[in-house]
Design an enzyme around this catalytic site. Structure first.
Site, PDB file in Angstrom:
ATOM      1  N   LYS A 192      15.495  11.366   7.096  1.00 21.00           N
ATOM      2  CA  LYS A 192      15.902  11.323   5.686  1.00 21.00           C
ATOM      3  C   LYS A 192      14.614  11.168   4.886  1.00 21.00           C
ATOM      4  CE  LYS A 192      16.742   9.210   2.338  1.00 21.00           C
ATOM      5  NZ  LYS A 192      16.028   9.450   1.041  1.00 21.00           N
ATOM      6  N   GLY A 245       8.077   2.769   3.810  1.00 22.50           N
ATOM      7  CA  GLY A 245       8.442   2.678   2.402  1.00 22.50           C
ATOM      8  C   GLY A 245       8.093   1.297   1.878  1.00 22.50           C
ATOM      9  N   SER A 246       8.790   0.886   0.841  1.00 27.75           N
ATOM     10  CA  SER A 246       8.463  -0.392   0.210  1.00 27.75           C
ATOM     11  C   SER A 246       8.952  -1.577   1.051  1.00 27.75           C
ATOM     12  CB  SER A 246       9.122  -0.443  -1.172  1.00 27.75           C
ATOM     13  OG  SER A 246      10.517  -0.318  -1.023  1.00 27.75           O
ATOM     14  N   THR A 247       8.325  -2.705   0.837  1.00 28.98           N
ATOM     15  CA  THR A 247       8.742  -3.929   1.537  1.00 28.98           C
ATOM     16  C   THR A 247      10.175  -4.291   1.146  1.00 28.98           C
ATOM     17  OG1 THR A 247       6.477  -4.694   1.716  1.00 28.98           O
ATOM     18  CG2 THR A 247       8.179  -6.387   1.831  1.00 28.98           C
ATOM     19  N   GLU A 268       6.894   0.288   8.368  1.00 22.45           N
ATOM     20  CA  GLU A 268       5.556   0.461   7.777  1.00 22.45           C
ATOM     21  C   GLU A 268       5.737   0.273   6.280  1.00 22.45           C
ATOM     22  OE1 GLU A 268       2.829   0.976   9.380  1.00 22.45           O
ATOM     23  OE2 GLU A 268       3.313   2.009  11.250  1.00 22.45           O
ATOM     24  N   CYS A 302      -0.419   3.517   0.578  1.00 23.80           N
ATOM     25  CA  CYS A 302      -0.011   2.163   0.980  1.00 23.80           C
ATOM     26  C   CYS A 302      -1.203   1.268   1.263  1.00 23.80           C
ATOM     27  CB  CYS A 302       0.877   2.253   2.215  1.00 23.80           C
ATOM     28  SG  CYS A 302       0.155   3.278   3.495  1.00 23.80           S
ATOM     29  N   GLU A 402       1.862  -4.289  -5.731  1.00 26.14           N
ATOM     30  CA  GLU A 402       1.437  -2.899  -5.526  1.00 26.14           C
ATOM     31  C   GLU A 402       1.546  -2.171  -6.853  1.00 26.14           C
ATOM     32  OE1 GLU A 402       3.994  -1.198  -2.403  1.00 26.14           O
ATOM     33  OE2 GLU A 402       2.127  -0.526  -1.499  1.00 26.14           O
TER      34      GLU A 402
END
Ligand code: NAD
Length: 509
Positions: A192, A245-247, A268, A302, A402
């Protein structure tokens, strides 16, 4: 003859491009079962982008069923290793052969410069598939130490169906980081991609079939995170989610795994990486690394070196050099202009967030030295110039969150201890760097930074041979290298007894 790349050449290619925006399930392009589609504006100029299938749980179910059927049939995992290797190597070759088209799809979706898409993203995607293809006939299983009357095989076996959920900043590269080891290990995959960047994933799947990968081994479901990603992560017949992706979303993915079938998860996630410069460092090398490390890909990286932790005595000289490198080398331009080194940001909301972080930085007392402002708005595209803030402290938003834009925050320090405390004072642990000519300090410091990768006197150097991933809230599990294969396998012990055995004597629980 090598192709001469001009803006006109790329404009022409774009004019003739007919991107396919449907799911790729069981070896074929498919619309959404619901018929729903979506569209977004092109980051480069705000014009409408490609129409894409808007996937939901029905499409995810179909893709997972195809992946499961391919896995159970053994059509891929039981193939001769040499045969599997040939197919993956052919896939890598096809990626190279279709490099210009793949690069254009990537640039169209995400607004990065076409030459970067071609020379970095496409190249690394092909290398990733090739690297894992080449590993297929070189990995051995183990035989455990036992007594003479037994043999215990420790087999590494594929998990089954892997769901991969990926972000928009390096779509081709990160897709290849997941697809290479997962498929080489014998799994089937449902990918996805991010809703902002589906086109290159669909093309990758098409090329995989052309290379000979059996239908169902690699499927793509396009759509939004909540509508297509969530059902994939909650699916009872998916054995693992490999997520980048994001945390914030990574935490949700762990929850979905727990709420469903305790599927394995590899994450990741985000970063706020420190680049530490001591006064004895080669300041030219440090300036170049700091500028490229933070501004490459418009800061949408990232492991971008967004926190420049610099010894106060050299701060001014270093910032001047960073400004000079940025002016001289890091040209911001239209993504189809071959001289552009950085291009557009991904979407309007994201650009607004970047600009609001810049405003917050000023309000909190940071001082903007140059750049960090919206430019080229007459193009309709989303461009922010690379810029540097000084007088930043590590508790400001600029240093903690970020930004995912081309904004570097310089934080001064006096002593080595203070530098280390600031470097590690973050919830993230993806990467870091130290610049010094004192090698004792370089090694001491690189050991002490809590991050998955630490560079000494350089930034962002890597190959497929080096694992990549984070500590702390930057996630767990590693992409790249031979070790990435482990993530997509589990150990299975097969114990064979010769002759009679005393059950009680050898029982080990
Ligand atoms: P994101 O977390 O918003 O989205 C990533 C993916 O998750 C997308 O495919 C999205 O559709 C999907 N998603 C969103 N909500 C979901 C949900 N509820 N359930 C399932 N899937 C969902 O991240 P992004 O904005 O696409 O990418 C930027 C982030 O990715 C940054 O935080 C960046 O640091 C991180 N990143 C990390 C690495 C790494 O290797 N550590 C590499 C690249 C990007």
């Amino acid at each position: 003859m090598t192709q001469e790349y001009t803006r006109a050449y790329w404009e022409n290619l774009l004019a003739g491009l007919k991107p396919k925006g449907r799911h790729f399930i069981d070896g074929a392009h498919r619309p959404s079962a619901s018929g729903a589609t979506f569209m977004r504006a092109r980051p480069m100029d705000g014009r409408p982008g490609a129409e894409l299938a808007r996937g939901d749980s029905g499409d995810v179910d179909a893709a997972v069923a195809a992946a499961r059927a391919a896995f159970e049939s053994g059509i891929w995992r039981k193939k001769e290793p040499l045969e599997k290797k040939k197919i993956m190597l052919k896939w890598a070759d096809l990626i190279r052969q279709h490099g210009e088209e793949l690069a254009m799809l990537e640039t169209l979706d995400v607004g990065k410069p076409i030459m970067a898409s071609l020379n970095v993203d496409v190249r690394l995607a092909a290398e990733g598939i090739q690297y894992y293809g080449e590993l297929i006939d070189k990995l051995y299983d183990e035989i455990a130490p036992t007594g003479p009357n037994a043999r215990a095989l420790v087999r590494k076996v594929p998990l089954g169906v892997v769901g991969a959920i990926t972000p928009w900043n390096y779509p081709l590269i990160i897709d290849a980081w997941k697809l290479g080891p997962a498929i080489a290990a014998g799994n089937s995959v449902v990918l996805k991609p991010a809703e902002q960047s589906s086109l290159s994933a669909i093309k990758l799947a098409e090329l995989a079939i052309e290379a000979g990968l059996p239908a169902g081994v690699f499927n793509v479901v396009t759509g939004y995170g909540e509508e297509a990603g969530k059902p994939l992560a909650l699916h009872m017949d998916v054995d693992m989610i490999a997520f980048t992706g994001s945390t914030e979303v990574g935490k949700l993915i762990m929850g979905y795994a727990a709420q469903s079938n305790v599927k394995r998860v590899a994450l990741e996630l985000g970063g706020k990486s420190p680049l530490v410069v001591f006064e004895d460092a080669d300041l030219d090398a440090a300036a170049s690394a700091a500028a490229w490390g933070c501004f490459y890909n418009s800061g949408e990286t990232c492991h971008a070196s967004t926190r420049l932790i610099v010894q106060r005595s050299v701060q001014e000289a270093l910032i001047e050099k960073i400004q000079a490198v940025t002016r001289r080398e890091i040209t911001l331009g239209h993504p189809l202009d071959p001289s552009a080194q950085i291009g557009a940001l991904i979407e309007e909301n994201h650009m607004k967030k970047v600009l609001s972080m810049i405003t917050a930085g000023e309000k909190e007392g940071g001082r903007r030295v140059f750049g960090a402002e919206r430019v080229m708005d007459e193009t309709g595209g989303l461009y922010v110039s690379p810029g540097v803030f000084v007088d930043v402290t590590n508790d400001m938003k600029l240093a903690r969150q970020e930004i995912f834009g081309p904004v570097l925050a310089a934080i001064p320090f006096e002593t080595e201890g203070e530098a280390l405390r600031i470097a590690n004072d973050t919830v993230y642990g993806l990467a870091g760097a130290v610049f010094t000519r004192d090698m004792d300090r370089a090694h001491r410091f690189s050991e002490a930074i809590h991050a998955g990768t630490v560079w000494i006197n350089t930034y962002d150097m890597s190959t497929f041979a080096t694992p990549f991933g984070g500590f702390k809230q930057s996630g767990f599990g590693r992409d790249r290298s031979v070790h990435a294969i482990d993530k997509y396998c589990d150990y299975k012990t097969i114990w064979q007894q010769f002759g009679s055995a005393s059950f009680l004597k050898s029982k080990s629980i």
